[in-house]
Structures are given as C-alpha cells and as structure tokens.
Scaffold this motif. Sequence first.
Motif, short mmCIF file in Angstrom:
data_model
loop_
_atom_site.label_atom_id
_atom_site.label_comp_id
_atom_site.label_asym_id
_atom_site.label_seq_id
_atom_site.Cartn_x
_atom_site.Cartn_y
_atom_site.Cartn_z
N ALA A 290 -19.28 19.85 42.77
CA ALA A 290 -18.49 18.64 42.55
C ALA A 290 -18.67 18.10 41.14
N THR A 291 -19.91 18.04 40.68
CA THR A 291 -20.15 17.46 39.35
C THR A 291 -19.59 18.35 38.25
N ALA A 292 -19.56 19.67 38.48
CA ALA A 292 -18.98 20.55 37.46
C ALA A 292 -17.50 20.24 37.26
N GLY A 293 -16.83 19.80 38.32
CA GLY A 293 -15.41 19.50 38.21
C GLY A 293 -15.11 18.26 37.40
N ILE A 294 -16.04 17.29 37.40
CA ILE A 294 -15.78 16.05 36.66
C ILE A 294 -16.50 16.04 35.31
N ALA A 295 -17.18 17.14 34.98
CA ALA A 295 -17.95 17.17 33.73
C ALA A 295 -17.06 17.46 32.52
N VAL A 296 -15.94 16.78 32.46
CA VAL A 296 -15.02 16.89 31.33
C VAL A 296 -14.51 15.49 31.02
N ALA A 297 -13.93 15.34 29.86
CA ALA A 297 -13.45 14.01 29.45
C ALA A 297 -12.31 13.53 30.34
N THR A 298 -11.45 14.44 30.76
CA THR A 298 -10.30 14.06 31.59
C THR A 298 -10.25 14.95 32.83
N PRO A 299 -11.06 14.67 33.85
CA PRO A 299 -11.07 15.50 35.05
C PRO A 299 -9.77 15.36 35.83
N SER A 300 -9.46 16.39 36.61
CA SER A 300 -8.25 16.36 37.42
C SER A 300 -8.43 15.45 38.62
N ASP A 301 -7.32 15.08 39.23
CA ASP A 301 -7.36 14.23 40.41
C ASP A 301 -8.08 14.93 41.56
N SER A 302 -7.88 16.25 41.70
CA SER A 302 -8.54 17.01 42.76
C SER A 302 -10.05 17.01 42.57
N ALA A 303 -10.51 17.16 41.33
CA ALA A 303 -11.95 17.16 41.06
C ALA A 303 -12.58 15.83 41.44
N MET A 304 -11.88 14.73 41.15
CA MET A 304 -12.42 13.41 41.50
C MET A 304 -12.42 13.18 43.01
N LYS A 305 -11.46 13.77 43.73
CA LYS A 305 -11.46 13.68 45.19
C LYS A 305 -12.65 14.44 45.78
N ILE A 306 -12.93 15.60 45.19
CA ILE A 306 -14.08 16.40 45.66
C ILE A 306 -15.38 15.65 45.44
N MET A 307 -15.50 15.01 44.27
CA MET A 307 -16.71 14.25 43.99
C MET A 307 -16.88 13.10 44.99
N ALA A 308 -15.79 12.45 45.32
CA ALA A 308 -15.85 11.35 46.27
C ALA A 308 -16.28 11.85 47.65
N ALA A 309 -15.72 12.96 48.08
CA ALA A 309 -16.07 13.50 49.40
C ALA A 309 -17.54 13.90 49.47
N VAL A 310 -18.03 14.50 48.39
CA VAL A 310 -19.43 14.95 48.37
C VAL A 310 -20.39 13.76 48.43
N MET A 311 -20.15 12.74 47.64
CA MET A 311 -21.05 11.60 47.66
C MET A 311 -20.99 10.87 48.99
N ALA A 312 -19.79 10.71 49.55
CA ALA A 312 -19.66 10.03 50.83
C ALA A 312 -20.44 10.76 51.92
N ALA A 313 -20.29 12.09 51.98
CA ALA A 313 -20.99 12.86 53.02
C ALA A 313 -22.50 12.80 52.83
N GLY A 314 -22.95 12.80 51.59
CA GLY A 314 -24.39 12.74 51.33
C GLY A 314 -25.04 11.44 51.72
N MET A 315 -24.25 10.38 51.85
CA MET A 315 -24.79 9.08 52.25
C MET A 315 -24.94 8.97 53.76
N VAL A 316 -24.27 9.84 54.52
CA VAL A 316 -24.22 9.70 55.98
C VAL A 316 -25.58 9.87 56.66
N PRO A 317 -26.35 10.95 56.42
CA PRO A 317 -27.58 11.16 57.22
C PRO A 317 -28.58 10.02 57.16
N PRO A 318 -28.99 9.55 55.98
CA PRO A 318 -29.97 8.45 56.00
C PRO A 318 -29.42 7.17 56.61
N LEU A 319 -28.16 6.84 56.34
CA LEU A 319 -27.59 5.64 56.94
C LEU A 319 -27.53 5.76 58.46
#
Length: 717
Positions: free
Chosen positions: A550-579
Amino acid sequence: MSDMITADLVDLDLSAETKEAAARSLAERMVAQGRVTDLEGFLADVAAREAQMPTGLDGGIGIPHCRSAHVTEPTLAFGRSAAGIDFGAADGPADLIFLIAAPAGADDAHLTILSSLARQLMNADFTSALRSVRDAGAAAALIRGDETPGEDAQGAQGASESASGASGSPSGASDGAKAAASATEDTVVASGAASSDATAADTTSAPAAGATAGSGERPFRIVAVTSCPTGIAHTYMAAESLENAGREAGVEVVVETQGSAGFTRLDPAVIAAADGVIFAHDVPVRDKDRFAGKPTVDVGVKAGINRPAELIAEVRGRAERGEVTAGSAPGTPVERAGESGEGYGTKLRKWLMSGVSYMVPFVAAGGLLIALGFALGGYEINKAPSVMEHFVWTQADSWAALLFQIGVVSFGFLVPVLAGYIAYGMADRPGLVPGFVGGAISVTINAGFLGGLAAGLIAGGVVMAIQKVNIPVALRGIMPVVVIPLVSSAIVGFLMFVVIGKPIAEVQKALTDGLNGLTGTNAVLLGALLGLMMCFDLGGPVNKVAYTFATAGIAVATPSDSAMKIMAAVMAAGMVPPLAMALATTVRGKLFTQTERENGKAAWVLGASFISEGAIPFAAADPLRVIPSSMVGGAVTGALSMAFGATLRAPHGGIFVVPLIGNAFLYLVAIAAGVCVTTALVVVLKGLRKPAVGTTAPGTGSGAAATAAERKQPVAA
C-alpha cells in the motif's frame, strides 16, 4: 535453593500423560503455594518457551522452564513419572520432570542458584538418587543440596524433617551445595586434572593450572560459549557437559555461559591462547567477533549437552587441518537477531523485513508531511514553486508547500533505504553502499519498489561472495573501506542498468497500470484480501507485505486514486484487531483473564493509532479463536472501505488523520463494522470453549486451582 522448592512442590507419583498435562499439574502446585498468580498465563509462557525448542534431555529428563510476569518468586517443582512423558528427547520419554519458574525480573543471585540445578542434572549419582527416593521431603532436600546423593535413602523421614527445618535458612546448605552454586559463575574452566571440588573462580585465574601435571606437552585448549533462549537451564547444562568431557579427554575447556543472569566475558588472553572454539547456542552469541580466526564448531545447545565428546573431537580435527570456519566470524544483523540453524527461507524473510523496517519511518514521516501539505494548501499544492524561490512567512500556502516538499524529499529515500538495509541485513555494513547505489538506480530507471527489492538482494549477495574470497592479510584493512564498496557497487550498477533493470521496470509499470484500472468487484475483492493479510499475523511478515504494498503505491508526489483507496483499506483493516479485542474485554470481560482485561484497556489506544500489534497478547494466548476472528473482521473492513471509495494520502496515523481521509464517515463505518464482526466471533468462540477439568475458567475465580490456593494445599495430580 532452600526457598525455591519444598515438599509441597514435589509429586513423586506424577500421573500426567503429556508434557502439557505435566506442566499444568506442577504449575497448579505453584499456584497453590502463591508462587504463580495466573495459571493460564504462566502455562502460555511455558508453552511459548517449549515451542522454541523441546526441553527434553537424554537420560530421561524433562526440564520445562520460562521467565514469566505471572511468577512471584523463583520456584522449582519436581515430578516423577512411572510411565514416562515425551518431552522431545532423542532417547525417549522423561521420568524426571523439573518445572522452573523465574519472575520476569528475577535477580541474578536467584538465577545463579537455579542454574546450579542444571549442573547437578549432569551428575549420574544425583539423578539416580532422585529415582530411588521415596519421600517428597527427602527429594526436595536432595534438590536443595541439604542431602547429598550418597546419603542412605533409608533416612527419608529424617531428611524430610531436616528439609523442613532448613527451608528458610540458606546457611543450612551443605558445602557441596555451596560449591555447586559457586560453580555457576559465568566463566568456568575445566582442566584435565583439575580437582572436581575447585570453584570457577579458582580455575579462571589459572586456566592451565595442573592440566598437564607430570607432562611436558601443552594441552589442547578450547574456549566455548553456551546459551539457550531462557538462559536458565540448557545454558549451564551444556557448560557442565563440555567441562566433564574436557576432563575425560585431557583438554582444557573454558566456558562462557551467556545466561539470564548476564555473563562475564572470557579473558582476551584466554581466547587468544585457545586452539579452537565451540559455540553451543540457540540464541545469537554476543560479541562473536572476539573468536574470529579460530577453528570453530557451531551447534545447538542440546548438542553441547548430548554429545560433547564429539564436539571436542571435531574442533580438534579442524584445528589439525587448519580450518578456520565462517562460524567464527561476526554475524550479520539478521544472524545476531535470529536463532541457530535457520533455513534460507527464514533468512530471506528476515532480510526483506530488515529493509522494510528501516523504510517504514521514512514512509510515515514523508507521507504525513505530504498529507499535511495537502490539508493546508489543497491538492493543487503539488504544483507550487520551490520554497527556495518563493516563501512568505505569513502565508499558509507557503507553509503547506514547505511541508509537501519536505515530504517528497523524504519519500525519495524509500527505495534506496529499502535496498540498502536489505543488503545490510545480509552482509552487515559492507552491504550498505552497493545497496543504496542499487536502490537509487532503481529510482532512476523507474523500477520502483520491485527494483529496490532486487537491488538489495543482489548487493547483499555480491558482498557475501566477496567476503568469502581468501584475501592476503596485508589487504584486509582496506577491504571494507575501498575494495568491497568499489567492486560491489560496480557489479550491482552494471546488473541494474544493463541486465535486469528494464524488465523489472516493465513489470512495475504493469502492476501500476493494473491498480489504476481496478473498479467494482475487483477492487472490493482486493480490499478483502488486503484485510485478511493485515490481520493474519498482526504486524508480522504477511502484515508488512500488505502494508508495504500500500505505501509503495502512495510513495509518489501524485499518487493515483486507486493507490489511495488501497492505503485506506489497509490502514482500516489494521485497526480492527486491537479495537475488537478492547471491545470484547469490555462487553464480556468474564471470558478473559485479568491480564487480558488490562491489555484490553491499552488496546483502545493502540488500535485507534493503527498499531495492529496491540492484539498480539490476545492472539498468543488463544490463536485459534482470535486470529480467524480478526481476519474475518479485517476482510469485511477492507472490502467495505474499497466499496465506499474511501481514500487516504497518509500512510499512518489511525483516527488522528481522519481529516485527511476521503469519505471519512463511511470509512469509520467500515472500521466499526469490522470491529463488531470480530468482537462477535471472539465472544461466541470463547463462550463455546469448555474449561479443562480441574482448572479455573478465566475470570470465574473458581475451580480446583483457586480452591487449592485458598486452602494453601497442593492440587492432586
């Protein structure tokens, strides 16, 4: 050892059939004596230690042990099994079972006394006496050293009375027990004709004293290091075994025990005078470079216990042949952080994770700076002129441009750092230069993240190959400073520019185009897959693969919309287990231990901050229920996040970067849905669990162990 074992902690008729049941039976006695506060938590720590390496020893001995926060004071329990229990020893079941419990912060003196038991176990008279003793009190006295193995076993009753009278008085121990404790100093010397009653301090000061009495020939000298994951038992048993074998072979053996109580480094003069080295260890040898340039045998700690004579013969043979093995050279960072005998698959994973771990801080810093730049100046801030040319202190846009441009520079290091530290994990500092060079070339030719992975592995491999070349002594000084950086950088640069760079760049472009084209069902399925990966090992390698993707997709000055959606999905899922674990401990606290309920309070903050590791204590205690439940909830959240079209420009931050999230409300709905699903599954699965007979259900405060603890009586085996 007077206060570590009493008759109440001895079971001469242990009826358990498995090692887990044996550990539970002996641990229940510790609970009854108030020496263990949480039976299930302590047994989980014992099982975790057992999973690292079986604790069975040749000769019918099982010695499960661990350091645990649930232990109030150093404690030893002993059980004798008529049928024998399988603890993984090569020669069959164990009939003598010792359960050693050390507090997480045990003081050095107590750990030293515990180690004396390990040395006694190498004494055949001691183990024979334990097999014949008929009274629990006499067995406890024998283990404490109040009764020596040579005393008549018929005096069992008298020994029992003596044990009870001496249990609170360390001074009641015999001279032999004192000598055994003294012999557990971290540096011990065994010479060919040294007296068996000599202490470590006596022999350390004069390692060769008496070794060749009546002989004019200098004895063969060996230095050895022993260590095990816990540093309580196997460490000292291997040392004792090597010393005994050295005496029998007429060889001087000097052992450095790197145990839990710390260690005293061998005298450099002793190492310099040694003819060979033996490493018997299951954790990395500390300061290994001290032994470089000598014939070396490198084995696991159990080999030091079970076949010391073979190891001594092997190192003597290597010395005669003039072999200086790679095992005597300093370990790489991955080797220093790993375990002995790891396969190439495990090492490859650790090499890659080494690079990722150094890269992640650049991702977090750069990504958050870029996200803040967008938040202050809008998405057109990426077109702002350089702040070197235009910066107005009073304009918010100038500050936004400054933050954005600093973040872009930070992102520019991602691939070089990834490649450089993969090579560092493989070959230590000599791998940094070719690794960084290869990573920078990957950026230049647009090979991106995949190119960085390849460059790091190639750089590390090239340096490792160069290091194996036999270099004249006169040239060794300039190798790490001039020769290795020059040759390795040239080779890596040639391969990246001319041979593999272009194919990798084409693959990288195809992957990027594929991501940009994801819509509808494909995007939802990808979100579910990423959610599963994020929750599979909670911060482990699989989690890091998804996060790095996910982070490789946004590691540019102007990431694509798909890359930012992937980053959002990854962070959201990673928050689930401890919560989810925090919520579960709140709504159904009786299903969890007191320790887990305390961990649940911290898990609220960890989960909200996107730290998946906050769920690890729960997964470690109950993996078959927690991990699958977390994966289902993570998949739900990942899929919903993609379906809702949530986007995220920041690579970290959890709920603290919600203002930077596109479709923030629906994004929070996706997280809440996953948390509720995981919580419900965990509660249902734990509710279906039936407590084992004779144990306490978590949180109920009832059961055999609790009742026995109230009566201060041992639980029947």
